[in-house]
Design an enzyme around this catalytic site. Structure first.
Site, PDB file in Angstrom:
ATOM      1  N   ASP A 284       0.821  -1.211   0.000  1.00 57.58           N
ATOM      2  CA  ASP A 284       0.000   0.000   0.000  1.00 57.58           C
ATOM      3  C   ASP A 284       0.853   1.259   0.000  1.00 57.58           C
ATOM      4  O   ASP A 284       2.082   1.200   0.169  1.00 57.58           O
ATOM      5  CB  ASP A 284      -0.961  -0.001   1.199  1.00 57.58           C
ATOM      6  CG  ASP A 284      -0.315  -0.509   2.492  1.00 57.58           C
ATOM      7  OD1 ASP A 284       0.928  -0.507   2.568  1.00 57.58           O
ATOM      8  OD2 ASP A 284      -1.044  -0.890   3.414  1.00 57.58           O
TER       9      ASP A 284
ATOM     10  N   ASP B 162      -7.609  -3.416  14.279  1.00 59.14           N
ATOM     11  CA  ASP B 162      -8.971  -3.850  13.950  1.00 59.14           C
ATOM     12  C   ASP B 162      -8.976  -5.019  12.964  1.00 59.14           C
ATOM     13  O   ASP B 162      -9.981  -5.323  12.336  1.00 59.14           O
ATOM     14  CB  ASP B 162      -9.787  -2.676  13.388  1.00 59.14           C
ATOM     15  CG  ASP B 162      -9.144  -2.054  12.153  1.00 59.14           C
ATOM     16  OD1 ASP B 162      -8.140  -2.621  11.639  1.00 59.14           O
ATOM     17  OD2 ASP B 162      -9.629  -1.008  11.693  1.00 59.14           O
TER      18      ASP B 162
ATOM     19  N   HIS C 166      -7.249  -5.374  10.133  1.00 55.51           N
ATOM     20  CA  HIS C 166      -7.097  -5.161   8.691  1.00 55.51           C
ATOM     21  C   HIS C 166      -5.747  -5.657   8.180  1.00 55.51           C
ATOM     22  O   HIS C 166      -4.759  -5.654   8.914  1.00 55.51           O
ATOM     23  CB  HIS C 166      -7.353  -3.703   8.296  1.00 55.51           C
ATOM     24  CG  HIS C 166      -6.327  -2.710   8.745  1.00 55.51           C
ATOM     25  ND1 HIS C 166      -6.582  -1.723   9.675  1.00 55.51           N
ATOM     26  CD2 HIS C 166      -5.044  -2.511   8.355  1.00 55.51           C
ATOM     27  CE1 HIS C 166      -5.508  -0.983   9.842  1.00 55.51           C
ATOM     28  NE2 HIS C 166      -4.554  -1.440   9.060  1.00 55.51           N
TER      29      HIS C 166
ATOM     30  N   GLU D 143      -9.655  -2.154   5.390  1.00 56.07           N
ATOM     31  CA  GLU D 143     -10.309  -1.854   6.656  1.00 56.07           C
ATOM     32  C   GLU D 143     -11.539  -2.744   6.833  1.00 56.07           C
ATOM     33  O   GLU D 143     -11.995  -3.365   5.872  1.00 56.07           O
ATOM     34  CB  GLU D 143     -10.770  -0.390   6.625  1.00 56.07           C
ATOM     35  CG  GLU D 143      -9.660   0.595   6.288  1.00 56.07           C
ATOM     36  CD  GLU D 143      -8.916   1.070   7.510  1.00 56.07           C
ATOM     37  OE1 GLU D 143      -8.718   0.269   8.454  1.00 56.07           O
ATOM     38  OE2 GLU D 143      -8.545   2.239   7.528  1.00 56.07           O
TER      39      GLU D 143
END
Ligand code: GLP
Length: 263
Positions: A72, A141, A143, A148
Site C-alpha cells: 500500500d 482492527d 485489517h 479496513e
C-alpha cells in the site's frame, strides 16, 4: 492455517526472515524465474527487515533475483516525505540489499489517474508470474494492508478511505497530529493478497491480541479482513506471546503442540 508462536518480536522477526530466505532459495534451486515477494510497512516488519539486511550482509541471501510488490501507499503524500511507504521501504530494506531498482514496485499515490494506477499494479503482479510469498502486518482492527473492516473479501487493488481508528493509530508517525495523516491510501485488495501462493502475516504485542483471536478463532467475516487467511491453502500467522493473549488456552496449546516438530 499455521499459527507460529514465538517468545518475542525479535524471534518473530528471525522466524519470518528465515522463512523468506528459505523460500527464495527453494525457488532458486528449481527455477531461473525471479522470486516475487509481497511486502508490508509498519512497525511490526521492521525487525524482520533488519534481520534480512543482517543475513544479506553475512552473504546468506541475495535479492538480485527478487521482485517486490508493496501492499500500500498513502494518497497525496510526496514520495520523498519521510513517512511515505516509498521512503520507509528504501530506508529500511531496499537501500541495504542488492535488489534492482526496476524490480521494486510500490503504488504511486500521486498518480494522476489513481484507478489506472491500481489496475496497472494488478497487471504487473500477473506479468511477474504472481506473488510467491506475501508478507503482511495486521491492524488493531484486524485489517491487512489497508483493507479496513467491511472491505470486500474479493477486493482488488484500489483507492480506500482510511477509517478514524487507522488515522488515529497512524498519527504516531505524523507527530501525533491526525490532521497530518493522509485520509486515503492505495492498497492491494484482500483477494490480491490471497492470490499469493503463500501468505505470512506477522503480529506482535498485546494491541494485536484481539485481531489475532478473531483471525484464528473468529468466523470468516469482512469485519475482520484477517479472517481471509483462513481460506488460504498456505496461510501462516507468526505471533509473539503477547499477541496470543486473547486466544483460548486450548487453541494456544494446540498450535504450540502441532508446531513443535516443524521448522
Ligand atoms: C497500517 C498498514 C498495514 C499494517 C498496519 C499495522 O495500517 N497499512 O499494512 O499492517 O498499519 O502496523 P504496525 O505494524 O505498525 O502495527
Amino acid at each position: 492455517m499455521r499459527l507460529i508462536i514465538e517468545n518475542d518480536p525479535q524471534q518473530v522477526a528471525r522466524w519470518a526472515a528465515d522463512y523468506i530466505i528459505q523460500a527464495i532459495h527453494r525457488k532458486a534451486a528449481t527455477s531461473e524465474a525471479p522470486f516475487v515477494l509481497g511486502l508490508p510497512t509498519g512497525s511490526t516488519p521492521l525487525a524482520t527487515y533488519r534481520e534480512l539486511v543482517r543475513r544479506y550482509q553475512l552473504g546468506e541471501v541475495s535479492f538480485a533475483n527478487v521482485i517486490t510488490f508493496n501492499m500500500d501507499e498513502y494518497v497525496g503524500l510526496p514520495e520523498e516525505h519521510p513517512e511515505s511507504y516509498h521512503s520507509f521501504m528504501w530506508n529500511n530494506l531496499f537501500s541495504h540489499v542488492d535488489i534492482k531498482r526496476e524490480h521494486v514496485h510500490i503504488l504511486n499515490g500521486n498518480a494522476v489517474d489513481l484507478e489506472a494506477e491500481c489496475a496497472a499494479y494488478e497487471e504487473a503482479i500477473v506479468a511477474a508470474g504472481g506473488i510467491d510469498l506475501f508478507m503482511g502486518g495486521i491492524g488493531e482492527d484486524g485489517h491487512i494492508a489497508f483493507n479496513e473492516p467491511f472491505s470486500s473479501m474479493s477486493s482488488r487493488t484500489r483507492c480506500k478511505t482510511l477509517n478514524a481508528d487507522t488515522i488515529r493509530v497512524n498519527s504516531r508517525f505524523f507527530e501525533g497530529d491526525i490532521r497530518q495523516v493522509p485520509k486515503m491510501a492505495l492498497t492491494v485488495g484482500v483477494a490480491t493478497v490471497c492470490d499469493a501462493r503463500e501468505v505470512m502475516i506477522l503480529a506482535s504485542g498485546p494491541k494485536k491480541a484481539r485481531a489475532v483471536q478473531m483471525g484464528v478463532e473468529g468466523a470468516y467475516s469482512h469485519v475482520w479482513t484477517i479472517t481471509a487467511l483462513q481460506t488460504h491453502p498456505k496461510g501462516i500467522l507468526v505471533c509473539d506471546e503477547a499477541a496470543c493473549d486473547e486466544l483460548k488456552v486450548s487453541t494456544y496449546r494446540y498450535f504450540k503442540d502441532i508446531e513443535k516438530n516443524n521448522l
